[in-house]
Motif scaffolding. Structure first.
Motif, PDB file in Angstrom:
ATOM      1  N   GLY A   5       0.857  -1.230  -0.158  1.00  0.00           N
ATOM      2  CA  GLY A   5      -0.472  -0.189   0.055  1.00  0.00           C
ATOM      3  C   GLY A   5       0.753   1.510   0.158  1.00  0.00           C
ATOM      4  N   GLY A   6       0.220   2.156   0.371  1.00  0.00           N
ATOM      5  CA  GLY A   6       0.800   4.293  -0.106  1.00  0.00           C
ATOM      6  C   GLY A   6       1.602   4.050  -1.421  1.00  0.00           C
TER       7      GLY A   6
ATOM      8  N   ASP B  10      -7.922   0.347  -4.555  1.00  0.00           N
ATOM      9  CA  ASP B  10      -8.835  -0.648  -4.213  1.00  0.00           C
ATOM     10  C   ASP B  10      -7.754  -1.765  -5.440  1.00  0.00           C
ATOM     11  OD1 ASP B  10      -9.338  -2.665  -3.685  1.00  0.00           O
ATOM     12  OD2 ASP B  10     -11.524  -2.587  -3.914  1.00  0.00           O
ATOM     13  N   ILE B  11      -6.395  -2.253  -5.139  1.00  0.00           N
ATOM     14  CA  ILE B  11      -5.916  -2.468  -6.266  1.00  0.00           C
ATOM     15  C   ILE B  11      -4.863  -4.262  -5.648  1.00  0.00           C
ATOM     16  CG2 ILE B  11      -4.118  -2.508  -8.081  1.00  0.00           C
ATOM     17  CD1 ILE B  11      -4.444   0.317  -8.265  1.00  0.00           C
ATOM     18  N   ASP B  12      -5.124  -4.984  -6.093  1.00  0.00           N
ATOM     19  CA  ASP B  12      -4.663  -5.751  -6.038  1.00  0.00           C
ATOM     20  C   ASP B  12      -3.247  -6.317  -6.607  1.00  0.00           C
ATOM     21  OD1 ASP B  12      -6.920  -7.321  -4.313  1.00  0.00           O
ATOM     22  OD2 ASP B  12      -6.841  -8.545  -5.683  1.00  0.00           O
ATOM     23  N   GLY B  13      -1.850  -6.704  -5.879  1.00  0.00           N
ATOM     24  CA  GLY B  13      -0.711  -6.007  -6.303  1.00  0.00           C
ATOM     25  C   GLY B  13      -0.006  -6.623  -5.562  1.00  0.00           C
ATOM     26  N   ALA B  14       1.561  -6.519  -6.333  1.00  0.00           N
ATOM     27  CA  ALA B  14       2.608  -6.447  -4.846  1.00  0.00           C
ATOM     28  C   ALA B  14       2.928  -5.204  -4.379  1.00  0.00           C
ATOM     29  CB  ALA B  14       3.883  -7.462  -5.541  1.00  0.00           C
TER      30      ALA B  14
ATOM     31  N   GLN C 256      -7.755   1.636   1.704  1.00  0.00           N
ATOM     32  CA  GLN C 256      -8.174   1.816   1.436  1.00  0.00           C
ATOM     33  C   GLN C 256      -8.429   2.416   2.929  1.00  0.00           C
ATOM     34  OE1 GLN C 256     -11.809   4.787   1.030  1.00  0.00           O
ATOM     35  NE2 GLN C 256     -11.297   3.337  -0.456  1.00  0.00           N
ATOM     36  N   HIS C 257      -7.726   2.611   4.205  1.00  0.00           N
ATOM     37  CA  HIS C 257      -7.672   3.541   5.435  1.00  0.00           C
ATOM     38  C   HIS C 257      -8.230   1.578   6.114  1.00  0.00           C
ATOM     39  CE1 HIS C 257      -8.368   6.270   8.309  1.00  0.00           C
ATOM     40  NE2 HIS C 257      -9.552   5.071   9.330  1.00  0.00           N
ATOM     41  N   PRO C 258      -6.850   0.857   6.022  1.00  0.00           N
ATOM     42  CA  PRO C 258      -7.501  -0.412   7.094  1.00  0.00           C
ATOM     43  C   PRO C 258      -7.139  -0.396   8.101  1.00  0.00           C
ATOM     44  CG  PRO C 258      -5.504  -0.761   6.314  1.00  0.00           C
ATOM     45  CD  PRO C 258      -5.729   1.398   5.560  1.00  0.00           C
TER      46      PRO C 258
ATOM     47  N   PRO D 244       4.020 -12.213   3.190  1.00  0.00           N
ATOM     48  CA  PRO D 244       5.185 -11.194   3.298  1.00  0.00           C
ATOM     49  C   PRO D 244       6.131 -11.363   2.348  1.00  0.00           C
ATOM     50  CG  PRO D 244       4.381 -12.648   5.321  1.00  0.00           C
ATOM     51  CD  PRO D 244       3.516 -13.110   3.977  1.00  0.00           C
ATOM     52  N   LYS D 245       6.361 -12.358   2.272  1.00  0.00           N
ATOM     53  CA  LYS D 245       7.920 -12.979   1.607  1.00  0.00           C
ATOM     54  C   LYS D 245       7.695 -12.697   0.414  1.00  0.00           C
ATOM     55  CE  LYS D 245      10.160 -16.652   0.179  1.00  0.00           C
ATOM     56  NZ  LYS D 245      10.849 -18.404  -0.193  1.00  0.00           N
ATOM     57  N   MET D 246       6.583 -12.729  -0.843  1.00  0.00           N
ATOM     58  CA  MET D 246       6.659 -12.157  -1.938  1.00  0.00           C
ATOM     59  C   MET D 246       6.321 -10.604  -2.054  1.00  0.00           C
ATOM     60  SD  MET D 246       7.286 -14.471  -3.656  1.00  0.00           S
ATOM     61  CE  MET D 246       7.658 -13.967  -5.330  1.00  0.00           C
ATOM     62  N   LYS D 247       5.510 -10.393  -0.700  1.00  0.00           N
ATOM     63  CA  LYS D 247       4.291  -8.887  -0.660  1.00  0.00           C
ATOM     64  C   LYS D 247       3.113  -9.110  -1.591  1.00  0.00           C
ATOM     65  CE  LYS D 247       7.990  -6.146   1.094  1.00  0.00           C
ATOM     66  NZ  LYS D 247       8.580  -4.304   0.919  1.00  0.00           N
ATOM     67  N   ASN D 248       3.068 -10.068  -2.123  1.00  0.00           N
ATOM     68  CA  ASN D 248       1.358 -10.017  -2.931  1.00  0.00           C
ATOM     69  C   ASN D 248       0.298  -9.392  -1.875  1.00  0.00           C
ATOM     70  OD1 ASN D 248       2.496 -10.519  -5.643  1.00  0.00           O
ATOM     71  ND2 ASN D 248       2.640 -13.084  -4.449  1.00  0.00           N
ATOM     72  N   CYS D 249      -0.776  -8.750  -2.592  1.00  0.00           N
ATOM     73  CA  CYS D 249      -1.714  -8.548  -1.320  1.00  0.00           C
ATOM     74  C   CYS D 249      -3.096  -8.576  -2.489  1.00  0.00           C
ATOM     75  CB  CYS D 249      -2.163  -7.268  -0.958  1.00  0.00           C
ATOM     76  SG  CYS D 249      -3.257  -6.836  -0.458  1.00  0.00           S
ATOM     77  N   ALA D 250      -4.083  -9.671  -1.975  1.00  0.00           N
ATOM     78  CA  ALA D 250      -4.839 -10.000  -2.512  1.00  0.00           C
ATOM     79  C   ALA D 250      -6.330 -10.125  -2.159  1.00  0.00           C
ATOM     80  CB  ALA D 250      -4.658 -10.999  -3.749  1.00  0.00           C
ATOM     81  N   THR D 251      -7.415  -9.647  -3.265  1.00  0.00           N
ATOM     82  CA  THR D 251      -8.694 -10.164  -2.653  1.00  0.00           C
ATOM     83  C   THR D 251      -9.166 -11.455  -1.985  1.00  0.00           C
ATOM     84  OG1 THR D 251      -9.484  -7.796  -3.221  1.00  0.00           O
ATOM     85  CG2 THR D 251     -11.368  -9.626  -1.783  1.00  0.00           C
ATOM     86  N   LEU D 252      -9.255 -11.739  -0.422  1.00  0.00           N
ATOM     87  CA  LEU D 252     -10.167 -12.825  -0.235  1.00  0.00           C
ATOM     88  C   LEU D 252     -11.498 -12.925   0.251  1.00  0.00           C
ATOM     89  CD1 LEU D 252      -9.395 -15.040   1.434  1.00  0.00           C
ATOM     90  CD2 LEU D 252      -9.729 -14.076   3.722  1.00  0.00           C
TER      91      LEU D 252
END
Length: 755
Positions: A477-478, A490-494, A501-503, A530-538
């Motif tokens: 993020g950020g 609101d973007i899934d990515g690394a 948005q305001h977690p 946290p290893k790959m820094k990938n963030c996705a919607t669950l």
């Protein structure tokens, strides 16, 4: 959030330069330059300097009086523009006109955004001011909501915030920041005091100006009363909270689970209480509530004020008592509540180091157990997300040592990370890092992680703090600029390519080595590797609503604020804050269910003298022609969770009537105990989405057989609107309650075609 700049406005202020200010100062003596707050600045600055030098109250009152006389001699008033006719209002019967309805009033305009911790800190001052002066005295406070995040522009979300923070004055939704820009406001919060002609008198920027707010207001009322310009008529108001039905939970902020997975601790934030529940939803303990307060003692005597974070170990619970600025301790064995950190007064100290009960703290938002570097005792630290001063603190539960720190005595409360500046700054030295309203914490103590994860809400990032050396690093993020707190989305990515948005919440799943994030303003639950820094919607669609779908991606949330995963890693509990619920995500079956709260007291939303009520929905009536369909009976066990899926179809060329409330509702005539604490009603907006209705069999069943009716009432019209009708159907389900486990029951599909 004090002095948060919106880029366009701060650039405007910088461009004014010395020449512009000098010209204004020259005019200030006899004429106000047209424009916004900048035109008021010279006279206001002169007053502020004089007040700083004044030593007595009489001196200060005279200075304010002289300022008002000078303002009234200007050739033209510094007029506040009229509220736009299309703006939406809360807590009023209709729109208010500044120059008609409020003519003859001294008005305090509070420019705020509801995520802002400094704006929250200001609310008690405004509430006290309103207690001292009413509209009959000539005063009115108006909240001008000028959103930072897109999610905050939505009226329903503002209504939720008005209810959550017990705001009783009128609030206008300045969604496009029109008035903000016209007055050249540049940060949250900003107060603008307006005279009875709609003329600007004073401005106060940021929090912590209570004395001057009361001084300015009292003298303005006195001065204009002497001038015969104060109007004592009553302003028509209609409090939003009066329209809200009683609820078992009200804005639950956080939830945690004990190491056995058998007990949940819920911060029932809006009811100012802590609930301890079994995993089937049976309430074991109710601590505090329903009124806010600050009192230690037995569970029935104790009181909290908007508690948030909770952490449990054995029979001890620690609570972030947010609006009391305290850390509280609950002993389930002794059934007692005590204060372990804070003085009850909002602190400004950004270093700490005092004995915990003598150390002022500021808006603690979350707590989690950790282990010191010495490691002599496990869980010997309580990490604290100190949202009010943008830092991470530590409360020493035993003697120990922090990363890059010295030995500390048991009972010490001190800063661990964060300079106190509101920034998105990473640094290998924890004191040089910067956070922006940290609101959620979770620990991954095992190798190779050794992290404290931080949901940093105002920078819309998730950060890590090394539990070995204290280094603060970015996870997702950020953006790279530490001063930019507007890099949200609101973007899934690394890494930096992912956007949140305001977690407000994070929790670590050590079984899968994943971090779950409550991406609050995107109304989603996300996961991070946290290893790959990938963030996705669950889970979640991004829509703020309350749907329990057939899977994670069709279910919806509304500003989820906290979450936790049980030790076994199967169930993820989510505090779905604005839906006033705890949702349960089964990480193996990918299904969502609702945690029913059994035997939970239900209260009004208002913070005042409460009357306990039973929540009874006003249910629709089925048409007499509605058929009754008998379903095959089911054998169930106490505590078992069932799901019913509505598979409905309309006649060809028919559609639901948008203006009429199609819905489903549950009844159990003669055995109403079955429905206690359950969701018994839901709207149907789109039958193609196949609504899912959860039901949990209570642990204590007075009879071995019970009948449930699942009723559907639909309003629909032909697509040419030539004919409209109301139709219904009732599905009747009999349960035989047995002791032996019959195995899991597949979702029951309720199929019916309307004709």
């Amino acid at each position: 959030m004090t002095k948060r700049q919106i880029g366009k406005q701060s650039a405007f202020v910088r461009q004014r330069g010395r020449k512009g200010r000098a010209e204004e100062e020259q005019k200030a003596g006899n004429m106000a330059a047209p424009g916004g707050l900048g035109a008021l600045l010279p006279a206001q600055t002169q007053l502020n300097y004089a007040l700083d030098d004044a030593t007595t109250l009489q001196e200060k009152e005279n200075l304010v009086y002289q300022h008002l006389r000078k303002v009234d001699t200007w050739e033209r008033d510094l007029k506040v523009p009229e509220f736009g006719p299309d703006l939406q209002w809360v807590n009023t019967e209709g729109s208010l006109s500044l120059h008609k309805d409020l003519c003859g009033k001294v008005v305090v305009l509070d420019f705020f955004t509801y995520c802002c911790i400094n704006c929250i800190h200001l609310l008690p001052d405004l509430h006290e001011l309103e207690q001292k002066y009413s509209d009959k005295d000539g005063l009115l406070v108006i909240g001008v909501h000028s959103a930072k995040f897109p999610n905050e522009k939505v009226l329903d979300n503002i209504k939720s915030a008005v209810l959550r923070y017990n705001i009783t004055h009128p609030v206008v939704n300045d969604a496009d920041a029109t008035l903000w820009h016209e007055l050249e406001v540049s940060c949250w919060p900003t107060l603008v005091l307006v005279g009875p002609r709609g003329n600007m008198l004073f401005t106060l920027v940021g929090e912590g100006h209570k004395d001057r707010l009361f001084l300015f207001t009292s003298i303005a009322l006195k001065y204009y009363r002497e001038q015969g310009q104060i109007n004592t008529n009553k302003i028509r108001t209609q409090l939003y909270r009066d329209s809200v039905s009683p609820l078992p939970l009200l804005f639950p902020g956080k939830v945690t689970v004990d190491s056995t997975g058998d007990r949940l601790v819920i911060a029932d934030t809006g009811h100012h209480r802590i609930l301890v529940a079994a995993k089937n939803g049976q309430i074991l303990y109710t601590i505090g509530g329903p009124n806010s307060g600050r009192k230690d003692g037995t569970f029935s005597q104790a009181s909290f004020s908007s508690p948030q974070g909770v952490a449990i170990k054995n029979n001890i619970i620690y609570v972030a008592d947010t609006e009391n600025h305290l850390i509280r301790k609950i002993d389930l064995q002794l059934e007692m509540v005590s204060t372990v950190a804070g003085t009850g007064v909002q602190g400004t100290d950004k270093e700490g180091g005092a004995k915990a009960d003598e150390q002022p703290i500021s808006s603690p938002w979350d707590v989690v157990f950790g282990t010191s570097v010495s490691g002599a005792h496990k869980d010997d630290i309580l990490w604290i997300a100190m949202a009010g001063i943008h830092q991470i603190w530590a409360l020493m539960l035993e003697c120990g040592k922090l990363p890059k720190g010295s030995d500390l005595k048991k009972g010490t409360c001190t800063r661990f990370a964060g300079s106190g500046n509101e920034e998105n700054r990473n640094n290998s030295y924890p004191h040089k890092a910067g956070f922006a309203q940290p609101s959620g914490l979770s620990v991954a103590a095992e190798e190779p992680w050794n992290y404290l994860f931080v949901a940093d809400s105002e920078s819309s990032t998730v950060r890590t703090i090394s539990l070995k050396d204290g280094a603060v690093k970015h996870l997702v993020g950020g953006e790279k600029d530490p001063m930019n707190l507007f890099a949200f989305g609101d973007i899934d990515g690394a890494g930096i390519n992912a956007k949140l948005q305001h977690p407000l919440g994070v929790t670590w799943d050590k079984k899968r080595n994943l971090l779950y994030v409550a991406d609050s303003y995107n109304h989603k639950i996300k996961f991070v590797d946290p290893k790959m820094k990938n963030c996705a919607t669950l889970a979640g669609t991004g829509e703020a609503s309350n749907v329990i779908g057939s899977d994670f991606t069709s279910s919806t949330f509304n500003e989820p604020g906290g979450l936790c995963v049980e030790e076994g890693g199967r169930l993820l509990y989510v505090a779905d804050t604005n839906n006033h619920q705890i949702k349960v995500l089964d990480l193996e079956t990918k299904t969502v269910s609702l945690l029913p709260l059994l035997n939970a007291d239900v209260f009004d939303a208002a913070d005042g003298p409460h009357v306990q009520k039973i929540a009874v929905a006003s249910l629709p009536k089925l048409p007499k022609s509605a058929p009754n369909l008998q379903l095959p009976s089911l054998m169930v066990i106490p505590g078992q969770t069932l799901q019913f899926t509505l598979n409905l179809s309309l006649p060809p060329n028919a559609k639901l009537t948008e203006e009429a409330p199609s819905s489903w509702f549950l009844t159990s005539e003669g055995t109403e105990w079955l429905l206690h604490g359950q969701t018994t009603f839901g709207e149907i907006e789109d039958i193609s989405k196949q609504p899912v209705i959860p039901l949990q069999i209570p642990m204590n069943c007075p009879s071995p057989e019970v009948k449930l009716s699942i009723n559907v009432c639909l309003y629909y019209c032909s697509k040419d609107s030539s004919a409209c009708m109301v139709k219904g159907i009732s599905f009747n389900q009999t349960f035989h309650i047995v002791k032996a486990n019959q195995g899991s029951i597949a979702p029951v599909e309720l199929i019916y075609a309307f004709s």
